[in-house]
Design a protein around this motif. Structure first.
Motif, PDB file in Angstrom:
ATOM      1  N   SER A 202       0.812  -1.225   0.000  1.00  0.00           N
ATOM      2  CA  SER A 202       0.000   0.000   0.000  1.00  0.00           C
ATOM      3  C   SER A 202       0.848   1.278   0.000  1.00  0.00           C
ATOM      4  O   SER A 202       0.497   2.258  -0.653  1.00  0.00           O
ATOM      5  CB  SER A 202      -0.954   0.009   1.198  1.00  0.00           C
ATOM      6  OG  SER A 202      -0.228   0.036   2.405  1.00  0.00           O
ATOM      7  N   GLU A 203       1.955   1.257   0.721  1.00  0.00           N
ATOM      8  CA  GLU A 203       2.760   2.476   0.804  1.00  0.00           C
ATOM      9  C   GLU A 203       3.386   2.789  -0.548  1.00  0.00           C
ATOM     10  O   GLU A 203       3.290   3.914  -1.042  1.00  0.00           O
ATOM     11  CB  GLU A 203       3.853   2.309   1.882  1.00  0.00           C
ATOM     12  CG  GLU A 203       4.620   3.593   2.135  1.00  0.00           C
ATOM     13  CD  GLU A 203       4.935   3.806   3.613  1.00  0.00           C
ATOM     14  OE1 GLU A 203       5.047   2.812   4.370  1.00  0.00           O
ATOM     15  OE2 GLU A 203       5.066   4.975   4.018  1.00  0.00           O
ATOM     16  N   GLN A 204       3.990   1.781  -1.159  1.00  0.00           N
ATOM     17  CA  GLN A 204       4.663   1.996  -2.435  1.00  0.00           C
ATOM     18  C   GLN A 204       3.661   2.278  -3.560  1.00  0.00           C
ATOM     19  O   GLN A 204       3.903   3.101  -4.436  1.00  0.00           O
ATOM     20  CB  GLN A 204       5.478   0.747  -2.767  1.00  0.00           C
ATOM     21  CG  GLN A 204       6.679   1.073  -3.624  1.00  0.00           C
ATOM     22  CD  GLN A 204       7.529  -0.156  -3.887  1.00  0.00           C
ATOM     23  OE1 GLN A 204       7.416  -1.181  -3.207  1.00  0.00           O
ATOM     24  NE2 GLN A 204       8.383  -0.064  -4.888  1.00  0.00           N
ATOM     25  N   THR A 205       2.527   1.587  -3.534  1.00  0.00           N
ATOM     26  CA  THR A 205       1.578   1.669  -4.648  1.00  0.00           C
ATOM     27  C   THR A 205       0.670   2.891  -4.546  1.00  0.00           C
ATOM     28  O   THR A 205       0.383   3.540  -5.543  1.00  0.00           O
ATOM     29  CB  THR A 205       0.733   0.379  -4.702  1.00  0.00           C
ATOM     30  OG1 THR A 205       1.632  -0.734  -4.785  1.00  0.00           O
ATOM     31  CG2 THR A 205      -0.189   0.373  -5.898  1.00  0.00           C
ATOM     32  N   TYR A 206       0.216   3.181  -3.333  1.00  0.00           N
ATOM     33  CA  TYR A 206      -0.772   4.257  -3.168  1.00  0.00           C
ATOM     34  C   TYR A 206      -0.278   5.412  -2.297  1.00  0.00           C
ATOM     35  O   TYR A 206      -1.008   6.391  -2.100  1.00  0.00           O
ATOM     36  CB  TYR A 206      -2.040   3.705  -2.510  1.00  0.00           C
ATOM     37  CG  TYR A 206      -2.712   2.572  -3.247  1.00  0.00           C
ATOM     38  CD1 TYR A 206      -3.309   2.789  -4.488  1.00  0.00           C
ATOM     39  CD2 TYR A 206      -2.765   1.290  -2.697  1.00  0.00           C
ATOM     40  CE1 TYR A 206      -3.938   1.752  -5.163  1.00  0.00           C
ATOM     41  CE2 TYR A 206      -3.397   0.243  -3.367  1.00  0.00           C
ATOM     42  CZ  TYR A 206      -3.979   0.478  -4.595  1.00  0.00           C
ATOM     43  OH  TYR A 206      -4.597  -0.539  -5.252  1.00  0.00           O
ATOM     44  N   GLY A 207       0.890   5.260  -1.689  1.00  0.00           N
ATOM     45  CA  GLY A 207       1.321   6.257  -0.723  1.00  0.00           C
ATOM     46  C   GLY A 207       0.540   6.182   0.578  1.00  0.00           C
ATOM     47  O   GLY A 207       0.501   7.139   1.351  1.00  0.00           O
ATOM     48  N   VAL A 208      -0.084   5.039   0.836  1.00  0.00           N
ATOM     49  CA  VAL A 208      -0.876   4.850   2.063  1.00  0.00           C
ATOM     50  C   VAL A 208      -0.104   3.902   2.987  1.00  0.00           C
ATOM     51  O   VAL A 208       0.116   2.743   2.637  1.00  0.00           O
ATOM     52  CB  VAL A 208      -2.268   4.260   1.738  1.00  0.00           C
ATOM     53  CG1 VAL A 208      -3.030   3.925   3.008  1.00  0.00           C
ATOM     54  CG2 VAL A 208      -3.076   5.234   0.872  1.00  0.00           C
ATOM     55  N   PRO A 209       0.330   4.389   4.163  1.00  0.00           N
ATOM     56  CA  PRO A 209       1.118   3.527   5.049  1.00  0.00           C
ATOM     57  C   PRO A 209       0.262   2.416   5.674  1.00  0.00           C
ATOM     58  O   PRO A 209      -0.960   2.542   5.734  1.00  0.00           O
ATOM     59  CB  PRO A 209       1.620   4.500   6.116  1.00  0.00           C
ATOM     60  CG  PRO A 209       0.629   5.612   6.130  1.00  0.00           C
ATOM     61  CD  PRO A 209       0.100   5.732   4.730  1.00  0.00           C
ATOM     62  N   PRO A 210       0.911   1.335   6.114  1.00  0.00           N
ATOM     63  CA  PRO A 210       0.177   0.172   6.652  1.00  0.00           C
ATOM     64  C   PRO A 210      -0.856   0.540   7.714  1.00  0.00           C
ATOM     65  O   PRO A 210      -1.949  -0.040   7.742  1.00  0.00           O
ATOM     66  CB  PRO A 210       1.270  -0.713   7.261  1.00  0.00           C
ATOM     67  CG  PRO A 210       2.572  -0.167   6.816  1.00  0.00           C
ATOM     68  CD  PRO A 210       2.369   1.128   6.130  1.00  0.00           C
TER      69      PRO A 210
END
Lengths: 343, 343
Positions: A202-210
């Protein structure tokens, strides 16, 4: 530090701030935050919402700490056809699990998957797939799970585009995520998919941290390995079913705030959109409609097409959207590009 | 914006940045981030940990997004004697609940509370208190709960200090929270207390927003009120028991990252400290020892005193702390001041 130096800092800071403000205002006026969107009601609604909630003197201003936006994943942020990516992963893991527990080779859905019969696998029911999910995504430590899932997600490819699943994210939605974050919103993924699975990329793909991923989650069990080191082992026991009513319930549990904006694409997102829309002030509830058979897919009763195993967008949901002023995003008409690799 | 103006911004920015860096370095050298701590092993350990994990070129550097620190609340961040604050709230709510359900007036622990017999109330067992917690903290919408709890926490006073509970936070620990945040750490409360209860005051009291509170949580049920508006109703059904093994399990569920630092004060925090300490690189596990009968309280076997209903710090926990290099904080010796109102 001497006071003459302090005064100099103050003077120079004032000049810089003024110049930066001028430059910033000019830049903001020139840059379109949503370049992959066609001008239309959907794009207008997003921009109007952000402007209303971030204008300090405005009647709909939302203080930064309360700015929460939630996004369904499958069918809202990336492709969900022919079947959810996590189910693909789960099916790929069946041979590993059967090798460890050979007795499964002759049991129901496992036998079907091991047969390699594509038509029969495509016909597995959701309860059968859930049985496979539970068996293949538990029994290991959380570190082992992360390691395996990461390996898979970087190598597996979608059958139609022959690209990694993480490239099949919708460019217009990535722009919405960034635009909201640039305006002080915390962006959360609220998915029926597995929380641990989505957190891997999620962090790499969407910029949303776990910690900003809310998803369907199984219990873990704390214990110790042979050398006495603590472990958390994934159990086949459901803690949060993050679909339907489970979405607002999960949002309250994990975030503790009602979102100001929510994005979905199916009946599983209905309650999240209702809950979001029922708050005070400016609220934005949006639904992605899959109506582009050429560039992506077209499916579901809202398109007058047969229902699909994934992402059911019923006529009833469409009617509720009309009645409650939720904005329906037409992939065909509202999106200039669907993927970052589109021309 | 013309390019001469751009050059001017660049030049002036460079000057300001230089001057600010000089000022910042001088300020950092002069300011003690933990002024309420006496010099000693505990204070040294905290500062050494922060320096090691935030020095970019150092072998123990932790990237900002991974900087997670978790804090138990009762007995670690604020007073837990004579009984947890949330239990006080729950006891205060008993008459309201009994008025609505008169049949409870003659049932076990409710009868005791209604009798007003202080000695008998003080003798209620934890299972009896849990029965009261379940009955008094469920059955309302989450908005009603927040409203009631907020009203109570701003007016109720601690029997010994005659001050609001939110003033009975430990000043040295508030400094640790701030110091960690100033160094890029996300600070979480991980409490055996009720998640919804702590979220009511966590932001104002500790600077910890609701979404960074992990606590014991009951389920909520999504539904609609008479006018058709969506509601979330608190149910007397346990979702997460955030004590003991439930702490690392809850951390994985809610945060999805292993903490680099964890602070507790009782056997209920043991697993969280083990889990934190077992990670790679620099990790900090700390325990607050209540050994100051004058300024606060002294209790528990680790002090050679009888066990208490709250915050059990056993000799076994003390021994594990010694063995694993967890740092024990002596309230008596390590803290200059305990409360912000102390001289």
């Amino acid at each position: 530090m001497k006071s003459t130096a302090m005064r100099r800092v103050a003077q120079v800071t004032a000049i810089v701030l003024f110049l930066l403000l001028v430059a910033g205002a000019q830049a903001a006026a020139q840059t379109d935050p949503l370049p992959s969107w066609n001008d239309g009601a959907a794009k207008k609604a997003i921009i109007a919402f952000v402007q209303a909630t971030t204008t300090p003197a405005g009647p709909k201003f939302v203080p930064p700490e309360a700015r929460v936006a939630t996004f369904d994943q499958d069918g809202t942020l990336w492709v969900e056809h022919p079947i959810y990516t996590q189910v693909m992963y789960s099916l790929d893991r069946v041979p590993v699990v059967v090798a460890k527990k050979p007795e499964l080779a002759n049991v129901g859905p496992f036998k079907t998957v091991m047969s390699g019969d594509h038509a029969a696998i495509a016909n597995l029911s959701m309860p059968e797939l859930e049985k496979i999910l539970a068996a293949t995504l538990s029994g290991m430590t959380v570190e082992q799970f992360n390691h395996e899932a990461k390996k898979w997600i970087t190598t597996a490819k979608h059958p139609r585009w022959k690209r990694p699943y993480t490239e099949l994210t919708y460019q217009p939605m990535l722009e919405v995520l960034k635009y909201l974050r640039a305006n002080g919103y915390k962006t959360y993924i609220v998915t029926g998919g597995g929380q641990d699975f989505v957190r891997v990329y999620s962090e790499q793909t969407y910029g949303v941290p776990p910690e900003q991923v809310v998803g369907t989650a199984g219990a873990t069990k704390y214990g110790y390995d042979r050398s006495g080191r603590p472990t958390l082992t994934k159990e086949p026991k459901l803690l949060l079913n993050d679909n339907d009513a489970g979405k607002p319930e999960g949002i309250h549990f994990m975030i503790g705030r009602r979102p100001y904006a929510a994005f979905g694409n199916s009946t599983g997102d209905k309650q999240m959109l209702e809950y979001t829309g029922a708050g005070d002030g400016a609220r934005l509830s949006m639904l992605v409609l899959h109506d582009d058979a050429t560039r992506e897919y077209a499916y579901g009763p809202a398109n007058g097409l047969p229902d699909s195993k994934v992402g059911t967008f019923t006529q009833a949901l469409y009617d509720e959207a009309q009645k409650k002023n939720w904005v329906v995003i037409s992939m065909k008409n509202d999106w200039k590009r669907i993927f970052s690799f589109d021309p």
